[in-house]
Design a protein around this motif. Sequence first.
Motif, PDB file in Angstrom:
ATOM      1  N   THR A   1      15.767   8.318  -0.169  1.00  0.00           N
ATOM      2  CA  THR A   1      17.030   7.997  -0.667  1.00  0.00           C
ATOM      3  C   THR A   1      17.327   6.490  -1.180  1.00  0.00           C
ATOM      4  O   THR A   1      17.787   6.546  -2.506  1.00  0.00           O
ATOM      5  CB  THR A   1      17.689   7.553   0.873  1.00  0.00           C
ATOM      6  OG1 THR A   1      17.549   8.408   1.855  1.00  0.00           O
ATOM      7  CG2 THR A   1      18.709   7.020   0.710  1.00  0.00           C
ATOM      8  N   LEU A   2      16.426   5.280  -1.059  1.00  0.00           N
ATOM      9  CA  LEU A   2      16.450   4.486  -2.470  1.00  0.00           C
ATOM     10  C   LEU A   2      16.576   5.257  -3.674  1.00  0.00           C
ATOM     11  O   LEU A   2      17.125   4.235  -4.293  1.00  0.00           O
ATOM     12  CB  LEU A   2      14.860   3.365  -2.929  1.00  0.00           C
ATOM     13  CG  LEU A   2      15.708   2.661  -0.918  1.00  0.00           C
ATOM     14  CD1 LEU A   2      14.354   1.364  -1.546  1.00  0.00           C
ATOM     15  CD2 LEU A   2      17.431   1.614  -1.546  1.00  0.00           C
ATOM     16  N   ARG A   3      15.338   6.080  -4.158  1.00  0.00           N
ATOM     17  CA  ARG A   3      15.128   6.601  -5.218  1.00  0.00           C
ATOM     18  C   ARG A   3      16.769   7.065  -5.570  1.00  0.00           C
ATOM     19  O   ARG A   3      16.693   7.604  -7.260  1.00  0.00           O
ATOM     20  CB  ARG A   3      14.446   7.156  -6.164  1.00  0.00           C
ATOM     21  CG  ARG A   3      12.699   6.757  -5.904  1.00  0.00           C
ATOM     22  CD  ARG A   3      11.539   7.463  -6.470  1.00  0.00           C
ATOM     23  NE  ARG A   3      10.165   6.968  -5.549  1.00  0.00           N
ATOM     24  CZ  ARG A   3       9.904   7.023  -5.266  1.00  0.00           C
ATOM     25  NH1 ARG A   3       9.551   9.060  -4.618  1.00  0.00           N
ATOM     26  NH2 ARG A   3       8.913   6.576  -4.127  1.00  0.00           N
ATOM     27  N   GLN A   4      18.096   7.263  -5.193  1.00  0.00           N
ATOM     28  CA  GLN A   4      18.996   8.327  -5.323  1.00  0.00           C
ATOM     29  C   GLN A   4      19.688   6.654  -6.280  1.00  0.00           C
ATOM     30  O   GLN A   4      20.742   6.992  -6.497  1.00  0.00           O
ATOM     31  CB  GLN A   4      19.996   8.915  -4.257  1.00  0.00           C
ATOM     32  CG  GLN A   4      19.047   9.962  -3.671  1.00  0.00           C
ATOM     33  CD  GLN A   4      18.833  11.455  -4.537  1.00  0.00           C
ATOM     34  OE1 GLN A   4      19.635  11.566  -4.759  1.00  0.00           O
ATOM     35  NE2 GLN A   4      17.341  11.462  -4.480  1.00  0.00           N
ATOM     36  N   THR A   5      19.623   5.578  -5.631  1.00  0.00           N
ATOM     37  CA  THR A   5      20.671   4.811  -5.474  1.00  0.00           C
ATOM     38  C   THR A   5      20.998   3.838  -7.471  1.00  0.00           C
ATOM     39  O   THR A   5      19.053   4.259  -7.461  1.00  0.00           O
ATOM     40  CB  THR A   5      20.845   3.285  -5.001  1.00  0.00           C
ATOM     41  OG1 THR A   5      19.526   3.198  -4.489  1.00  0.00           O
ATOM     42  CG2 THR A   5      20.638   3.937  -2.850  1.00  0.00           C
ATOM     43  N   ASP A   6      20.934   2.872  -7.143  1.00  0.00           N
ATOM     44  CA  ASP A   6      20.999   2.073  -9.110  1.00  0.00           C
ATOM     45  C   ASP A   6      20.498   0.904  -8.824  1.00  0.00           C
ATOM     46  O   ASP A   6      21.555  -0.026  -8.571  1.00  0.00           O
ATOM     47  CB  ASP A   6      23.026   2.226  -9.258  1.00  0.00           C
ATOM     48  CG  ASP A   6      22.730   1.893 -10.897  1.00  0.00           C
ATOM     49  OD1 ASP A   6      21.413   2.163 -11.552  1.00  0.00           O
ATOM     50  OD2 ASP A   6      24.084   1.306 -10.701  1.00  0.00           O
TER      51      ASP A   6
ATOM     52  N   VAL B   1       8.976   7.713   4.381  1.00  0.00           N
ATOM     53  CA  VAL B   1       9.011   8.899   2.726  1.00  0.00           C
ATOM     54  C   VAL B   1      10.403   8.978   3.211  1.00  0.00           C
ATOM     55  O   VAL B   1      11.250   8.835   1.833  1.00  0.00           O
ATOM     56  CB  VAL B   1       8.546   9.855   2.619  1.00  0.00           C
ATOM     57  CG1 VAL B   1       9.390  10.602   2.119  1.00  0.00           C
ATOM     58  CG2 VAL B   1       6.634  10.005   2.535  1.00  0.00           C
ATOM     59  N   ALA B   2      11.499   9.892   4.179  1.00  0.00           N
ATOM     60  CA  ALA B   2      13.178   9.230   3.511  1.00  0.00           C
ATOM     61  C   ALA B   2      13.824   7.954   3.005  1.00  0.00           C
ATOM     62  O   ALA B   2      14.191   8.620   2.506  1.00  0.00           O
ATOM     63  CB  ALA B   2      13.643  10.040   4.689  1.00  0.00           C
ATOM     64  N   PHE B   3      13.352   6.671   3.065  1.00  0.00           N
ATOM     65  CA  PHE B   3      13.540   5.755   3.617  1.00  0.00           C
ATOM     66  C   PHE B   3      13.870   6.069   1.410  1.00  0.00           C
ATOM     67  O   PHE B   3      14.513   6.175   0.941  1.00  0.00           O
ATOM     68  CB  PHE B   3      13.454   5.182   3.741  1.00  0.00           C
ATOM     69  CG  PHE B   3      13.958   3.275   3.717  1.00  0.00           C
ATOM     70  CD1 PHE B   3      14.533   3.129   4.301  1.00  0.00           C
ATOM     71  CD2 PHE B   3      13.847   3.020   2.801  1.00  0.00           C
ATOM     72  CE1 PHE B   3      16.211   2.276   4.446  1.00  0.00           C
ATOM     73  CE2 PHE B   3      14.526   1.602   2.773  1.00  0.00           C
ATOM     74  CZ  PHE B   3      15.563   1.297   3.230  1.00  0.00           C
ATOM     75  N   VAL B   4      12.891   5.600   1.302  1.00  0.00           N
ATOM     76  CA  VAL B   4      11.728   5.964  -0.339  1.00  0.00           C
ATOM     77  C   VAL B   4      13.031   6.546  -1.053  1.00  0.00           C
ATOM     78  O   VAL B   4      13.517   6.309  -1.779  1.00  0.00           O
ATOM     79  CB  VAL B   4      11.126   5.338  -0.503  1.00  0.00           C
ATOM     80  CG1 VAL B   4      10.034   5.854  -2.130  1.00  0.00           C
ATOM     81  CG2 VAL B   4      10.457   4.305   0.347  1.00  0.00           C
TER      82      VAL B   4
ATOM     83  N   ASP C   1       1.726   0.869  -0.614  1.00  0.00           N
ATOM     84  CA  ASP C   1       1.960  -0.693  -0.229  1.00  0.00           C
ATOM     85  C   ASP C   1       2.321  -0.737   1.559  1.00  0.00           C
ATOM     86  O   ASP C   1       2.195  -1.419   2.483  1.00  0.00           O
ATOM     87  CB  ASP C   1       2.103  -1.412  -0.772  1.00  0.00           C
ATOM     88  CG  ASP C   1       1.429  -1.541  -2.035  1.00  0.00           C
ATOM     89  OD1 ASP C   1      -0.208  -1.769  -1.709  1.00  0.00           O
ATOM     90  OD2 ASP C   1       1.302  -2.175  -3.047  1.00  0.00           O
ATOM     91  N   TRP C   2       3.842  -0.368   1.369  1.00  0.00           N
ATOM     92  CA  TRP C   2       5.275   0.024   2.604  1.00  0.00           C
ATOM     93  C   TRP C   2       4.380   0.338   3.989  1.00  0.00           C
ATOM     94  O   TRP C   2       4.158  -0.605   4.482  1.00  0.00           O
ATOM     95  CB  TRP C   2       6.559   0.001   1.843  1.00  0.00           C
ATOM     96  CG  TRP C   2       7.512  -0.187   2.226  1.00  0.00           C
ATOM     97  CD1 TRP C   2       7.314  -1.602   3.140  1.00  0.00           C
ATOM     98  CD2 TRP C   2       8.920   0.209   3.499  1.00  0.00           C
ATOM     99  NE1 TRP C   2       8.616  -1.967   3.721  1.00  0.00           N
ATOM    100  CE2 TRP C   2       9.335  -1.098   4.371  1.00  0.00           C
ATOM    101  CE3 TRP C   2       9.279   1.210   3.470  1.00  0.00           C
ATOM    102  CZ2 TRP C   2      10.272  -0.607   4.585  1.00  0.00           C
ATOM    103  CZ3 TRP C   2      10.389   1.789   3.473  1.00  0.00           C
ATOM    104  CH2 TRP C   2      10.791   0.619   4.109  1.00  0.00           C
TER     105      TRP C   2
ATOM    106  N   GLY D   1       8.049   3.280  -6.855  1.00  0.00           N
ATOM    107  CA  GLY D   1       6.984   4.508  -7.257  1.00  0.00           C
ATOM    108  C   GLY D   1       6.545   4.686  -5.948  1.00  0.00           C
ATOM    109  O   GLY D   1       6.472   4.057  -4.646  1.00  0.00           O
ATOM    110  N   ILE D   2       4.904   5.326  -6.088  1.00  0.00           N
ATOM    111  CA  ILE D   2       4.370   5.757  -5.058  1.00  0.00           C
ATOM    112  C   ILE D   2       2.988   4.310  -4.654  1.00  0.00           C
ATOM    113  O   ILE D   2       2.950   4.426  -3.478  1.00  0.00           O
ATOM    114  CB  ILE D   2       3.481   6.581  -5.192  1.00  0.00           C
ATOM    115  CG1 ILE D   2       3.769   8.370  -5.524  1.00  0.00           C
ATOM    116  CG2 ILE D   2       2.086   8.050  -4.211  1.00  0.00           C
ATOM    117  CD1 ILE D   2       3.242   9.558  -6.474  1.00  0.00           C
ATOM    118  N   ALA D   3       3.000   3.686  -5.085  1.00  0.00           N
ATOM    119  CA  ALA D   3       1.757   2.458  -5.240  1.00  0.00           C
ATOM    120  C   ALA D   3       3.131   1.373  -4.219  1.00  0.00           C
ATOM    121  O   ALA D   3       1.721   1.606  -3.146  1.00  0.00           O
ATOM    122  CB  ALA D   3       1.558   1.604  -6.807  1.00  0.00           C
TER     123      ALA D   3
END
Length: 305
Positions: A233-238, A228-231, A250-251, A244-246
């Motif tokens: 953080t990724l959502r803050q990057t360009d 969750v923390a990784f994802v 999956d991951w 998405g949640i899906a």
Amino acid sequence: MTLDLPRSIDDTQALLDQADYIADRAVATVIYLALGMGRPLFLEGEAGVGKTEIAKVLSAALGRPLVRLQCYEGLDVASAVYEWNYARQMIEIRLAEATGGADRDRLAEDVFNEKFLIRRPLLQALQAGPAGAPVLLIDELDRADEPFEAYLLEVLSDFQVTIPEIGAIAAAEPPIVVITSNRTREIHDALKRRCLYHWIDYPDAERELAILKRKAPEAAERLSREIVAFVQTLRQTDLFKLPGIAETIDWTKALTQLDAIALDPETVNNTLGVLLKYQDDIAQVQGSEASRIIDQIRTEVAAAG
Ligand SMILES: Nc1ncnc2c1ncn2[C@@H]1O[C@H](COP(=O)(O)OP(=O)(O)OP(=O)(O)O)[C@@H](O)[C@H]1O
Ligand SMILES: [Mg+2]
């Protein structure tokens, strides 16, 4: 069996929760209002944030059948509303001819009878069964063409469909309507005005973790937290396309299958394709960026837990 509609926002949130949908207060509020006011719910948001799932969950939680209309370019009345069953009509005509004495007017009347109608989703949705009116999911409306949208406007205003040979068919009990769009184009104001609108955003870390606990309970606690923390953080990057949640679910399932109990750079690099679906995005994250994010979230997760 028809189940009662929820009586409060809390009730709505609990109902969704029972069907494994973790809703924030804002989404529960708009769903509660749409159900109570009998208005269509119009949901927009990025891919994989849980738009379609809301219709499925409502159908399951309220014990209503789900009628799904998947939109695409070129979707027309014959595929969305109704079509005459020409083959059966032809047989009827032949039979009438064979037995002789077919009166032309009578025959036309017989042949344009509801019996020979093939009901497509919009017409099906006007028919309530023993379980009550169905949930009508009009999925990815932005993919349909504008004339279809105009047609839909009529259907959603009166919950009725006019068939020239028969007349108007109206719903005795209006369906629960959920419309989704990925916003590849804007939907007209006239249609939006008939609906209650909600933009579904990516979840915050707390809600995403709650979703993982429900949808991938087999994952180790620490792994789920790090994912969750990784994802997040990724959502803050360009990136070209954010996960998405899906993708998070999956991951998590993929990493659990690999017996991971925490994130490590090698496993992350080798499984990024479960999370990101564009090579440019993967290339950007793979390697040093992935290692940097892992180091950063390790400290965060350790501090939080
Ligand atoms: N709030 C939530 N609680 C539980 N599961 C969720 C939630 N949101 C999304 N999911 C899960 O995420 C997956 C993707 O959801 P869904 O298919 O509804 O996304 P979508 O917004 O319709 O995406 P797309 O635009 O690609 O069609 C589903 O498997 C669903 O179970
Ligand atoms: Mg969808």
